[in-house]
Write a protein that holds these residues in place. Sequence first.
Motif, PDB file in Angstrom:
ATOM      1  N   ILE A 155      70.925-104.399  17.358  1.00 57.20           N
ATOM      2  CA  ILE A 155      69.473-104.556  17.361  1.00 57.20           C
ATOM      3  C   ILE A 155      68.882-103.397  16.567  1.00 57.20           C
ATOM      4  N   ILE A 156      67.941-103.690  15.669  1.00 56.79           N
ATOM      5  CA  ILE A 156      67.270-102.649  14.893  1.00 56.79           C
ATOM      6  C   ILE A 156      65.844-102.496  15.420  1.00 56.79           C
ATOM      7  N   ILE A 157      65.486-101.272  15.800  1.00 56.98           N
ATOM      8  CA  ILE A 157      64.122-100.975  16.227  1.00 56.98           C
ATOM      9  C   ILE A 157      63.492-100.078  15.171  1.00 56.98           C
ATOM     10  N   ASP A 158      62.416-100.545  14.573  1.00 51.63           N
ATOM     11  CA  ASP A 158      61.741 -99.822  13.499  1.00 51.63           C
ATOM     12  C   ASP A 158      60.672 -98.907  14.083  1.00 51.63           C
ATOM     13  N   VAL A 159      60.385 -97.817  13.374  1.00 56.15           N
ATOM     14  CA  VAL A 159      59.382 -96.861  13.859  1.00 56.15           C
ATOM     15  C   VAL A 159      58.003 -97.501  13.943  1.00 56.15           C
ATOM     16  N   MET A 160      57.739 -98.495  13.093  1.00 54.03           N
ATOM     17  CA  MET A 160      56.436 -99.172  13.149  1.00 54.03           C
ATOM     18  C   MET A 160      56.281 -99.961  14.450  1.00 54.03           C
ATOM     19  N   GLN A 161      57.381-100.555  14.930  1.00 51.30           N
ATOM     20  CA  GLN A 161      57.330-101.243  16.223  1.00 51.30           C
ATOM     21  C   GLN A 161      57.039-100.254  17.344  1.00 51.30           C
ATOM     22  N   VAL A 162      57.651 -99.075  17.252  1.00 48.59           N
ATOM     23  CA  VAL A 162      57.439 -98.053  18.276  1.00 48.59           C
ATOM     24  C   VAL A 162      55.988 -97.589  18.273  1.00 48.59           C
ATOM     25  N   ILE A 163      55.449 -97.318  17.083  1.00 54.34           N
ATOM     26  CA  ILE A 163      54.047 -96.875  16.980  1.00 54.34           C
ATOM     27  C   ILE A 163      53.107 -97.957  17.501  1.00 54.34           C
ATOM     28  N   LYS A 164      53.419 -99.214  17.212  1.00 55.10           N
ATOM     29  CA  LYS A 164      52.585-100.324  17.682  1.00 55.10           C
ATOM     30  C   LYS A 164      52.535-100.364  19.205  1.00 55.10           C
ATOM     31  N   HIS A 165      53.686-100.172  19.872  1.00 53.89           N
ATOM     32  CA  HIS A 165      53.721-100.169  21.328  1.00 53.89           C
ATOM     33  C   HIS A 165      52.937 -98.992  21.900  1.00 53.89           C
ATOM     34  N   ILE A 166      53.075 -97.823  21.264  1.00 53.34           N
ATOM     35  CA  ILE A 166      52.397 -96.635  21.782  1.00 53.34           C
ATOM     36  C   ILE A 166      50.885 -96.759  21.638  1.00 53.34           C
ATOM     37  N   THR A 167      50.424 -97.153  20.448  1.00 49.68           N
ATOM     38  CA  THR A 167      48.976 -97.255  20.223  1.00 49.68           C
ATOM     39  C   THR A 167      48.333 -98.357  21.057  1.00 49.68           C
ATOM     40  N   LYS A 168      49.121 -99.365  21.415  1.00 51.20           N
ATOM     41  CA  LYS A 168      48.591-100.438  22.259  1.00 51.20           C
ATOM     42  C   LYS A 168      48.297 -99.925  23.671  1.00 51.20           C
ATOM     43  N   CYS A 169      49.172 -99.055  24.164  1.00 50.75           N
ATOM     44  CA  CYS A 169      49.000 -98.523  25.520  1.00 50.75           C
ATOM     45  C   CYS A 169      48.200 -97.219  25.548  1.00 50.75           C
ATOM     46  N   PHE A 170      48.292 -96.449  24.466  1.00 50.04           N
ATOM     47  CA  PHE A 170      47.587 -95.164  24.401  1.00 50.04           C
ATOM     48  C   PHE A 170      46.831 -95.071  23.077  1.00 50.04           C
ATOM     49  N   PRO A 171      45.710 -95.751  22.947  1.00 50.59           N
ATOM     50  CA  PRO A 171      44.992 -95.795  21.659  1.00 50.59           C
ATOM     51  C   PRO A 171      44.415 -94.455  21.215  1.00 50.59           C
ATOM     52  N   SER A 172      44.253 -93.508  22.132  1.00 46.73           N
ATOM     53  CA  SER A 172      43.643 -92.229  21.764  1.00 46.73           C
ATOM     54  C   SER A 172      44.649 -91.217  21.222  1.00 46.73           C
ATOM     55  N   LEU A 173      45.928 -91.550  21.232  1.00 44.48           N
ATOM     56  CA  LEU A 173      46.947 -90.602  20.792  1.00 44.48           C
ATOM     57  C   LEU A 173      47.137 -90.664  19.284  1.00 44.48           C
ATOM     58  N   GLU A 174      47.346 -89.494  18.681  1.00 47.97           N
ATOM     59  CA  GLU A 174      47.712 -89.412  17.272  1.00 47.97           C
ATOM     60  C   GLU A 174      49.226 -89.200  17.199  1.00 47.97           C
ATOM     61  N   ILE A 175      49.913 -90.044  16.444  1.00 44.13           N
ATOM     62  CA  ILE A 175      51.375 -90.019  16.415  1.00 44.13           C
ATOM     63  C   ILE A 175      51.860 -89.457  15.088  1.00 44.13           C
ATOM     64  N   GLN A 176      52.715 -88.459  15.180  1.00 43.20           N
ATOM     65  CA  GLN A 176      53.342 -87.864  14.003  1.00 43.20           C
ATOM     66  C   GLN A 176      54.843 -88.127  14.093  1.00 43.20           C
ATOM     67  N   THR A 177      55.377 -88.843  13.107  1.00 44.04           N
ATOM     68  CA  THR A 177      56.812 -89.173  13.122  1.00 44.04           C
ATOM     69  C   THR A 177      57.587 -88.205  12.243  1.00 44.04           C
ATOM     70  N   VAL A 178      58.792 -87.891  12.688  1.00 46.82           N
ATOM     71  CA  VAL A 178      59.680 -86.988  11.961  1.00 46.82           C
ATOM     72  C   VAL A 178      61.063 -87.627  11.920  1.00 46.82           C
ATOM     73  N   GLY A 179      61.753 -87.526  10.777  1.00 46.17           N
ATOM     74  CA  GLY A 179      63.137 -87.982  10.724  1.00 46.17           C
ATOM     75  C   GLY A 179      63.302 -89.465  10.439  1.00 46.17           C
ATOM     76  N   PRO A 180      64.341 -90.094  11.009  1.00 51.05           N
ATOM     77  CA  PRO A 180      64.682 -91.486  10.690  1.00 51.05           C
ATOM     78  C   PRO A 180      63.557 -92.453  11.030  1.00 51.05           C
ATOM     79  N   THR A 181      63.509 -93.547  10.289  1.00 45.83           N
ATOM     80  CA  THR A 181      62.479 -94.567  10.521  1.00 45.83           C
ATOM     81  C   THR A 181      63.020 -95.771  11.278  1.00 45.83           C
ATOM     82  N   GLN A 182      64.317 -95.777  11.565  1.00 44.89           N
ATOM     83  CA  GLN A 182      64.928 -96.890  12.297  1.00 44.89           C
ATOM     84  C   GLN A 182      66.000 -96.352  13.227  1.00 44.89           C
ATOM     85  N   ILE A 183      66.236 -97.085  14.293  1.00 43.47           N
ATOM     86  CA  ILE A 183      67.337 -96.756  15.190  1.00 43.47           C
ATOM     87  C   ILE A 183      68.196 -98.003  15.373  1.00 43.47           C
ATOM     88  N   ILE A 184      69.499 -97.811  15.367  1.00 44.35           N
ATOM     89  CA  ILE A 184      70.447 -98.906  15.575  1.00 44.35           C
ATOM     90  C   ILE A 184      70.834 -98.934  17.039  1.00 44.35           C
TER      91      ILE A 184
END
Length: 206
Positions: A55-84
């Motif tokens: 299963i591939i989980i993309d960082v955009m999917q992760v950001i989408k889940h976070i912003t849906k539940c916590f819209p006031s948070l600013e997310i800064q990503t570092v490193g890989p953009t996908q996890i296997i």
Amino acid sequence: MERIVYLRLRHRLQVKPHETIVLSDVAQLIADDEVYDKLANLLLYRVSKEDKNIIIIDVMQVIKHITKCFPSLEIQTVGPTQIIVEVAVKRRKVSLPLFMLIWFLLFFGAALTIMNFHEDVSMQEVQQKIYTLITGEVDSRPLIFQIPYSIGLGLGMILFFNHVFKKRLNEEPSPLEVEMFNYQMDLDNYVSLHENKESMKNIDER
């Protein structure tokens, strides 16, 4: 004031079938204590029967889940953009006859390879000539060279692979481990590109 969350996806994750995947499983987080626990336990994915072993989980999917539940948070990503995510299916135990068959094939295959190599380079003739040059005598079986050479060949293989059974001689990886690592990295890159539907878009999908 917006609160900042720093997020770094892990490279690989192993899960069991039908397991739930939360944010702390797939990523390292730096966030305020007020929201850290809620973020860490945020449900991202639930492994189902339809999922295969990768299963591939993309960082955009992760950001989408976070912003849906916590819209006031600013997310800064570092490193890989996908996890296997690898779904670990319970493996069957290897039968003893099959293990012994494979062991014998590898043992005799390696022995024949070494013997054929020595025959190609005329190792016995070389050792005979070296013995004659040093001692001035002719011997068809110069054991004084052949025995130490055979022992040295085995010791050299141990030093090359850096292992005595399961014990490592030092912290330096062996050439075989490096090659296996490079193969795994190439395999992960291939899977990331071909299994992630968001990384490619066909003209028919517009």
